[in-house]
Motif scaffolding. Structure first.
Motif, short mmCIF file in Angstrom:
data_model
loop_
_atom_site.label_atom_id
_atom_site.label_comp_id
_atom_site.label_asym_id
_atom_site.label_seq_id
_atom_site.Cartn_x
_atom_site.Cartn_y
_atom_site.Cartn_z
N LYS A 90 0.88 -1.17 0.00
CA LYS A 90 0.00 0.00 0.00
C LYS A 90 0.92 1.21 0.00
O LYS A 90 1.70 1.40 0.93
N THR A 91 0.83 2.02 -1.06
CA THR A 91 1.68 3.19 -1.17
C THR A 91 0.83 4.46 -1.19
O THR A 91 -0.39 4.38 -1.36
N THR A 92 1.50 5.59 -1.06
CA THR A 92 0.80 6.87 -1.10
C THR A 92 0.27 7.19 -2.50
O THR A 92 -0.49 8.14 -2.67
N ASP B 205 -2.07 1.02 -4.66
CA ASP B 205 -1.64 -0.30 -4.20
C ASP B 205 -1.00 -1.10 -5.34
O ASP B 205 -1.34 -0.92 -6.52
N LYS C 277 7.27 -0.93 6.27
CA LYS C 277 6.31 0.11 6.64
C LYS C 277 7.03 1.45 6.73
O LYS C 277 8.06 1.59 7.40
N ASN C 278 6.47 2.43 6.01
CA ASN C 278 7.00 3.80 6.00
C ASN C 278 8.38 3.93 5.38
O ASN C 278 9.14 4.85 5.70
N ASP D 286 13.74 5.56 5.12
CA ASP D 286 12.50 6.20 5.55
C ASP D 286 12.41 7.59 4.93
O ASP D 286 13.30 7.99 4.17
N GLU D 287 11.35 8.32 5.23
CA GLU D 287 11.12 9.63 4.63
C GLU D 287 12.22 10.65 4.96
O GLU D 287 12.41 11.61 4.23
N VAL E 263 5.65 6.86 -0.43
CA VAL E 263 5.85 6.04 0.77
C VAL E 263 5.12 4.70 0.66
O VAL E 263 3.96 4.65 0.22
N LYS F 264 3.24 2.51 2.73
CA LYS F 264 2.57 2.61 4.03
C LYS F 264 2.53 1.25 4.73
O LYS F 264 2.58 1.17 5.95
N SER F 265 2.42 0.17 3.94
CA SER F 265 2.44 -1.18 4.51
C SER F 265 2.76 -2.19 3.43
O SER F 265 2.57 -1.93 2.24
#
Length: 188
Positions: free
Chosen positions: A23-25, A28, A55-56, A74-75, A173, A175-176
């Motif tokens: 799952k991305t920003t 999916d 994740k992230n 990460d970000e 990102v 997300k999961s």
């Protein structure tokens, strides 16, 4: 007889290749992994997925016409600690074609850890043996749903920042990342 058919059917279900949903920003992506041809790469990737490692994390290298890469930062562009590197499985018969999933690595062919990339075009030059004698890059899966998400990601605006080249200006990102309990049927 019914019991044997039931066992045969349940065996067929168990033999299905694992699928992972990112799952991305930007949408999916569902990946189908090829455990038969790349068992070490798949087991490695699944270990990171199960631990929640992705994740992230961000897509930190995006090159339209080549690939989109993630799985390590990460970000804030902080690298995450990794497990031990795995041996290269590039000579497994799978090819770096559009929407295939491969392990990213350093110059040492046996240096892949958490990072991976999705080819956005056919990249035969990444197949084993590599033209530079490097051994190629191990394909271990493919995108079976969410190709339009991959296409959106490959088209984002990128820039260079510090040691990062082709970094999306607006972070993309993950997300999961989860293993699908009920596999989906790939689009034909």
């Amino acid at each position: 007889m019914t019991a044997l058919v039931g066992l045969a059917l349940s065996g067929a279900v168990l033999a299905a290749e694992p699928q992972v949903e990112l799952k991305t920003t930007m949408g999916d992506i569902v990946l189908e992994l090829d455990h038969d041809k790349a068992p070490k790469s798949v087991d490695n990737f699944l270990a990171y997925v199960k631990s929640g490692y992705y994740k992230n994390t961000i897509f930190h290298r995006v090159i339209d016409g080549f690939m989109i890469q993630g799985g390590g930062y990460d970000e804030k562009l902080k690298g995450k600690p990794t497990n031990k590197p795995i041996p290269l499985e590039a000579s497994n018969g799978l090819h770096n074609v559009k929407y295939s999933l491969a392990m990213a690595r350093m110059g040492d062919p046996n240096s892949a850890t958490s990072q991976w990339f999705i080819n956005v075009e056919d990249n035969a030059g990444l197949d084993a043996p590599g033209p530079d004698g490097s051994g190629g890059y191990a394909v271990f899966g493919k995108v079976i749903k969410g190709q339009e998400t991959v296409d959106k990601i490959k088209a984002v605006l990128v820039d260079d920042k510090g040691m990062f080249q082709n970094l999306p200006v607006v972070p993309v990102v993950v997300k999961s990342a989860t293993i699908l309990k009920t596999p989906i049927q790939p689009k034909q």
